[in-house]
Design an enzyme around this catalytic site. Sequence first.
Site, mmCIF file in Angstrom:
data_model
loop_
_atom_site.group_PDB
_atom_site.id
_atom_site.type_symbol
_atom_site.label_atom_id
_atom_site.label_comp_id
_atom_site.label_asym_id
_atom_site.label_seq_id
_atom_site.Cartn_x
_atom_site.Cartn_y
_atom_site.Cartn_z
ATOM 1 N N GLN A 296 45.016 52.874 76.611
ATOM 2 C CA GLN A 296 45.355 53.241 77.992
ATOM 3 C C GLN A 296 45.280 54.762 78.208
ATOM 4 O OE1 GLN A 296 45.799 49.240 78.777
ATOM 5 N NE2 GLN A 296 45.831 50.825 80.321
ATOM 6 N N ASP B 278 47.984 43.097 48.990
ATOM 7 C CA ASP B 278 48.084 41.691 48.593
ATOM 8 C C ASP B 278 48.875 41.685 47.296
ATOM 9 O OD1 ASP B 278 47.693 39.210 47.422
ATOM 10 O OD2 ASP B 278 45.568 39.087 47.951
ATOM 11 N N ARG C 251 35.550 34.639 47.280
ATOM 12 C CA ARG C 251 35.364 35.545 46.151
ATOM 13 C C ARG C 251 34.860 36.923 46.588
ATOM 14 N NH1 ARG C 251 35.762 32.498 41.371
ATOM 15 N NH2 ARG C 251 35.975 30.318 41.860
ATOM 16 N N HIS D 282 44.655 32.121 47.744
ATOM 17 C CA HIS D 282 44.591 33.367 48.529
ATOM 18 C C HIS D 282 44.841 33.113 50.016
ATOM 19 C CE1 HIS D 282 43.048 35.936 45.297
ATOM 20 N NE2 HIS D 282 42.229 34.946 44.960
ATOM 21 N N TYR E 289 31.571 39.970 42.192
ATOM 22 C CA TYR E 289 31.340 39.664 40.781
ATOM 23 C C TYR E 289 30.132 38.775 40.636
ATOM 24 C CZ TYR E 289 34.906 35.975 41.792
ATOM 25 O OH TYR E 289 35.668 34.967 42.313
ATOM 26 N N ASP F 227 47.875 38.929 52.834
ATOM 27 C CA ASP F 227 48.150 40.365 52.776
ATOM 28 C C ASP F 227 49.456 40.714 53.472
ATOM 29 O OD1 ASP F 227 45.637 41.962 51.660
ATOM 30 O OD2 ASP F 227 44.979 40.125 52.636
ATOM 31 N N TYR G 47 36.492 43.553 40.182
ATOM 32 C CA TYR G 47 36.957 42.822 41.367
ATOM 33 C C TYR G 47 38.408 42.430 41.197
ATOM 34 C CZ TYR G 47 37.333 39.272 44.999
ATOM 35 O OH TYR G 47 37.716 38.543 46.102
ATOM 36 N N GLN H 29 48.530 41.619 42.788
ATOM 37 C CA GLN H 29 47.063 41.791 42.782
ATOM 38 C C GLN H 29 46.591 43.210 43.102
ATOM 39 O OE1 GLN H 29 44.307 38.739 44.591
ATOM 40 N NE2 GLN H 29 44.026 40.283 46.169
ATOM 41 N N LYS I 176 39.453 41.311 47.935
ATOM 42 C CA LYS I 176 38.736 42.096 48.933
ATOM 43 C C LYS I 176 39.728 43.104 49.529
ATOM 44 C CE LYS I 176 34.461 42.282 50.256
ATOM 45 N NZ LYS I 176 33.443 42.725 49.335
ATOM 46 N N ASP I 177 39.212 44.060 50.278
ATOM 47 C CA ASP I 177 40.059 45.182 50.712
ATOM 48 C C ASP I 177 40.932 44.834 51.911
ATOM 49 O OD1 ASP I 177 38.628 46.965 48.827
ATOM 50 O OD2 ASP I 177 36.981 46.366 50.107
HETATM 51 P P1 13P Z 1 39.992 32.579 39.487
HETATM 52 O O1 13P Z 1 38.710 32.732 38.746
HETATM 53 O O2 13P Z 1 41.195 33.156 38.822
HETATM 54 O O3 13P Z 1 40.226 31.171 39.984
HETATM 55 O O4 13P Z 1 39.853 33.504 40.793
HETATM 56 C C1 13P Z 1 38.879 33.222 41.710
HETATM 57 C C2 13P Z 1 39.347 33.657 43.012
HETATM 58 O O5 13P Z 1 40.447 34.103 43.189
HETATM 59 C C3 13P Z 1 38.427 33.526 44.133
HETATM 60 O O6 13P Z 1 39.114 33.158 45.262
HETATM 61 P P1 13P Z 2 41.802 38.234 48.932
HETATM 62 O O1 13P Z 2 41.028 39.515 48.903
HETATM 63 O O2 13P Z 2 42.337 37.931 50.303
HETATM 64 O O3 13P Z 2 42.878 38.226 47.897
HETATM 65 O O4 13P Z 2 40.810 37.041 48.638
HETATM 66 C C1 13P Z 2 40.177 37.044 47.405
HETATM 67 C C2 13P Z 2 39.212 35.953 47.198
HETATM 68 O O5 13P Z 2 38.509 36.008 46.226
HETATM 69 C C3 13P Z 2 39.118 34.858 48.179
HETATM 70 O O6 13P Z 2 38.199 33.880 47.761
HETATM 71 MG MG MG Z 3 44.581 37.429 47.423
HETATM 72 MG MG MG Z 4 43.683 39.042 51.408
#
Ligand code: 13P
Ligand code: 13P
Ligand code: MG
Ligand code: MG
Length: 386
Positions: free
Chosen positions: A243, A13, A267, A20, A349, A55, A230, A96, A233-234
């Site tokens: 096959q 990402d 998050r 996101h 978090y 991603d 954090y 990121q 996410k992965d």
């Molecule tokens: P911020 O605290 O920067 O808005 O990030 C939160 C986040 O990315 C969860 O989706």
């Molecule tokens: P991603 O891992 O796809 O960047 O999403 C982060 C996030 O906090 C979504 O709320």
């Molecule tokens: Mg993201």
């Molecule tokens: Mg993502």
Amino acid sequence: MARDITLSVIKADVGGWVGHSAMHPDLEAAAREVLEGARARGLLIDYHVTHCGDDLELIMTHDRGVESPDVHGTAWEAFEKATEVARQLKLYGAGQDLLSDAFSGNVKGMGPGVAEMAFVERKSEAVIVFMGDKTSPGAWNLPLFKIFADPFNTAGLVISPTLHEGFRFEVHDVLKHKRITLSCPEEMYDLLMFLGAPARFNIKAVYSKATGEIAAVSSTERLSLMAGRYVGKDDPVCVVRCQSQFPAVGEVLEPFAFPHIVEGWMRGSHHGPLMPVSAREARPSRFDGPPRVVALGFQLADGRLIGPVDMFDDPSFDEARRQANLIAEYLRRHGPFEPHRLPLEEMEYTTMPELMGRLAERMEEMDGQRAAPSATVRQDEEMEVD
Ligand code: 13P
Ligand code: 13P
Ligand code: MG
Ligand code: MG
């Protein structure tokens, strides 16, 4: 002619559009330019650049074997170029997943997710690349188990002589950095004890017992463990060969008709259903989700990627999507309560330490009552024993 091919799927990402949710086309264009250069130089045989949610996914074929510094270097360069564009457009979380400025021969441990396998290309080599967003590598445990060990999913385990011997599963303990290989069907119950705890134990690879060949590989990188905080996410990837001596394409897709509950979503700290979608619909929006999975199918022809076919772009997965929406609605109503929100120790978090500190003085001892050690605490202690 049989040929040694490496299929490398490397993802990161490097900036979301908007928030996101999705991928800006200019980021894919920047990555394509780098991969086209590598193809022109003869490093890559072929490539396909795509995305799942926010991603950026690089699907590459070559003959350098797994963990090739040149191929990893090319992927890193593609992510850096895409990050530059993301910064210019001020996209969300630009760069990121690139946890370091200095590439040193291998993207492992530097943020991107990696699923690579080397094999002799068969007479007809069908592969499916699964890509997830708003989830974590544990999301593959249930489907990989069903594909390679559940006869109610994979008819071939019962009726095909080439599958009947079963498969071996390489399982990683991502917290303790240990691995174990278990053989199915005979060790199925042992295997399930691990796989049922997907936050800690992940299937890294699956091998055919009949031929010893690799059948599947997944990315098990854990961003928060690498970064110590954090960052996102992965959002894992997984490659499955199909096959002949492996399960059929339909058997490989079948587990995703059940939108099972995975970690991720808002998050990175919530449980939600994994919704199988077409590439076009891999744009998580509601509460930053629900978590998505895309499946792109390819036939390989001397390493050339003949495809993709967008496998979940099919009305037979409409019911799974509908169920996923119902489950999403049901879970959302729990708001900040478990089991929608992850348990404390698995949240990406939390304000809890700060809250405990601030309220410490108001936290009173309760006279005459000693807490009995709970079953959970005892189990945790036992699991610490190596
Ligand atoms: P911020 O605290 O920067 O808005 O990030 C939160 C986040 O990315 C969860 O989706
Ligand atoms: P991603 O891992 O796809 O960047 O999403 C982060 C996030 O906090 C979504 O709320
Ligand atoms: Mg993201
Ligand atoms: Mg993502």
